[in-house]
Design an enzyme around this catalytic site. Structure first.
Site, mmCIF file in Angstrom:
data_model
loop_
_atom_site.group_PDB
_atom_site.id
_atom_site.type_symbol
_atom_site.label_atom_id
_atom_site.label_comp_id
_atom_site.label_asym_id
_atom_site.label_seq_id
_atom_site.Cartn_x
_atom_site.Cartn_y
_atom_site.Cartn_z
ATOM 1 N N SER A 67 0.851 -1.185 0.000
ATOM 2 C CA SER A 67 0.000 0.000 0.000
ATOM 3 C C SER A 67 0.887 1.235 0.000
ATOM 4 O O SER A 67 2.119 1.146 0.021
ATOM 5 C CB SER A 67 -0.911 0.009 1.229
ATOM 6 N N LYS A 68 0.257 2.409 -0.006
ATOM 7 C CA LYS A 68 1.008 3.663 -0.109
ATOM 8 C C LYS A 68 1.966 3.873 1.058
ATOM 9 O O LYS A 68 2.957 4.589 0.925
ATOM 10 C CB LYS A 68 0.038 4.841 -0.218
ATOM 11 N N ARG A 69 1.674 3.254 2.190
ATOM 12 C CA ARG A 69 2.581 3.456 3.334
ATOM 13 C C ARG A 69 3.937 2.777 3.110
ATOM 14 O O ARG A 69 4.908 3.078 3.802
ATOM 15 C CB ARG A 69 1.936 2.974 4.625
#
Length: 473
Positions: free
Chosen positions: A239-241
């Protein structure tokens, strides 16, 4: 051309994800390895979420990484009649039936089944009703087999067995006339002659639902291969994290498309210990025998390292062209365009060994394109002092008198001066570097001076002398 035909079939509900790009890559490589056909199909039947902008972003991302398609892009919204015709054929053959259960009823039954610990699936109450002309809203359901097993000989995971007793009577046409994913994908794969369906293993549970539909329609069943997911370092779904997940975000961050492709192919596939592959090598060596079953872990630092390797190997002229948009972002793009032919490529060559991205290269190259150069405050205060003025003035005179303004004569003049003045190399080199680049670190000093040329070098030295005379005043 071989009979191998594969497809990449994204839903245009957002950007082209890293995981999607890897799926496209593995399909593309298999097609190229087998001299087959690679199809791009846009699955845009979700009218609430699919957008024209998202479709264009997918196409742009595919083109940027070099995954050109042989057929398409097909769009499911342009093929609606094909799905309706096949659905009605199943109805006529007694392999599908109209369901008039209201959504509220279905939700209530789903909750009741969960409360009893049962698998929530449609209970089939409309199966035997024999509804031929529904008067209100009605969906068309596929009559799924309820006995026996569906076996998938997966190209990657091996033999996977599903009990048909858990299969649902899937809706194949919604009440609004739109096909569902599991039905439209079967019709498309069959009519397009897809021989191998290579997709993420989040689709593995769809496969036993789709195989009976292939069989009911009388279509040959393609081979299936399900790729493991891509995880972050914490073993959670990417994910973006964990870093950027959009392919085009890496373009904006200054990555080279071939570096990203090379990194993606190593996320789940290997050939010995080799890390760097040309596209030709990937095509030649690719096979599903070496695609791993376990999840791949996305490592941004490894991707950054790989990008640095590709920057080092690239032709300076090509990098110069790619660099210009990033120079625009730091305000010196116009100066780059006005530079003499080949000059920017020479500048790029100075930074190839150090820069890991085109963003870093643009930032490092900025002082060489600025006029006047901006001298960093700390660098100026430390090295451009009154004490160094006499040596800088003499060096400027000698450089001005040097007929051949190239590396070797400039270095000779410099060394003669520091010997006469009793200075160490760094005592004069650092003030000169700060004066001509504005910074304390740069590529080779004489390479830089030669690149800047006589006029700009002398102008920068004289400006540095003026600042040194003022000192910290």
């Amino acid at each position: 051309m071989s009979h191998v035909k594969v497809r990449f079939a994204p839903s245009p509900t957002g950007y082209l994800h890293i995981g999607g790009a890897r799926t496209a890559l593995f399909n593309w490589l298999w097609a190229r390895h087998e001299k087959g056909t690679f199809i791009l199909r846009i699955e845009d039947t979700d009218q609430d979420r699919s957008t024209e902008e998202a479709i264009q972003i997918i196409l742009d991302g595919m083109k940027w990484v070099g995954l050109e398609w042989d057929e398409g892009p097909y769009r499911q919204t342009e093929r609606m009649e094909l799905y309706r015709e096949r659905a009605m054929a199943l109805l006529e053959q007694g392999k599908a039936y109209w369901c008039v259960c209201a959504a509220e009823e279905l939700e209530q039954r789903r909750k009741e089944a969960q409360a009893k610990g049962l698998t929530p699936k449609y209970d089939g109450r409309c199966r035997a009703r024999g509804i031929t002309k529904p008067t209100g809203e009605a969906a068309l359901r596929f009559m799924a087999p309820q006995e026996g097993q569906t076996v998938v000989e997966d190209l990657i995971k091996g033999r996977v067995v599903f009990d048909n007793s858990v299969l649902d009577d899937l809706i194949i046409l919604r009440s609004n006339g739109y096909p569902t994913y599991n039905f439209s994908v079967v019709v498309d794969d069959a009519l397009m002659g897809i021989t191998h369906v290579i997709r993420g293993d989040d689709h593995l549970n769809n496969t036993p639902r789709q195989i009976p539909i292939f069989q009911a329609l009388g279509y040959p069943i393609p081979r299936f291969g399900h790729l493991s997911m891509i995880m972050g370092a914490d073993k959670a779904k990417l994910s973006k994290r964990h870093g950027a997940t959009s392919v085009l975000a890496y373009k904006d961050m200054g990555y080279l498309p071939e570096a990203l492709i090379n990194y993606l192919v190593r996320l789940g596939w290997s050939h010995g210990d080799q890390e760097i592959f040309s596209m030709a090598e990937m095509i030649d060596k690719f096979s599903f025998d070496h695609v791993q079953k376990s999840a791949a872990v996305f490592n941004p630092e490894k991707l950054l390292w790989m990008n640095a390797q590709y920057i080092k190997q690239s032709e300076p002229a090509r990098l110069a062209t790619l660099l210009v948009p990033f120079l625009d972002q730091v305000g010196v793009g116009e100066a780059a365009r006005k530079a003499p032919a080949g000059w920017l490529a020479r500048l790029v060559a100075l930074f190839q060994e150090r820069a890991r991205t085109l963003v870093e290269m643009a930032q490092a190259a900025t002082p060489y394109l600025q006029e006047p150069v901006e001298i960093e405050a700390d660098a100026g205060a430390k090295f451009l002092t009154p004490a160094i003025v006499p040596a800088l003035e003499k060096l400027t005179e000698r450089f001005a008198a040097t007929a051949d303004f190239s590396h070797a004569p400039l270095e000779t003049a410099f060394k003669q001066l520091i010997e006469e003045e009793g200075l160490k190399m760094g005592q004069l080199a650092q003030p000169v570097r700060v004066a001509v680049t504005g910074r304390t670190a740069s590529p080779g000093l004489f390479e830089v001076i030669e690149l800047l040329g006589r006029e700009r070098t002398l102008a920068r030295l004289r400006k540095g002398i003026e600042q040194a005379k003022r000192g910290n005043a």
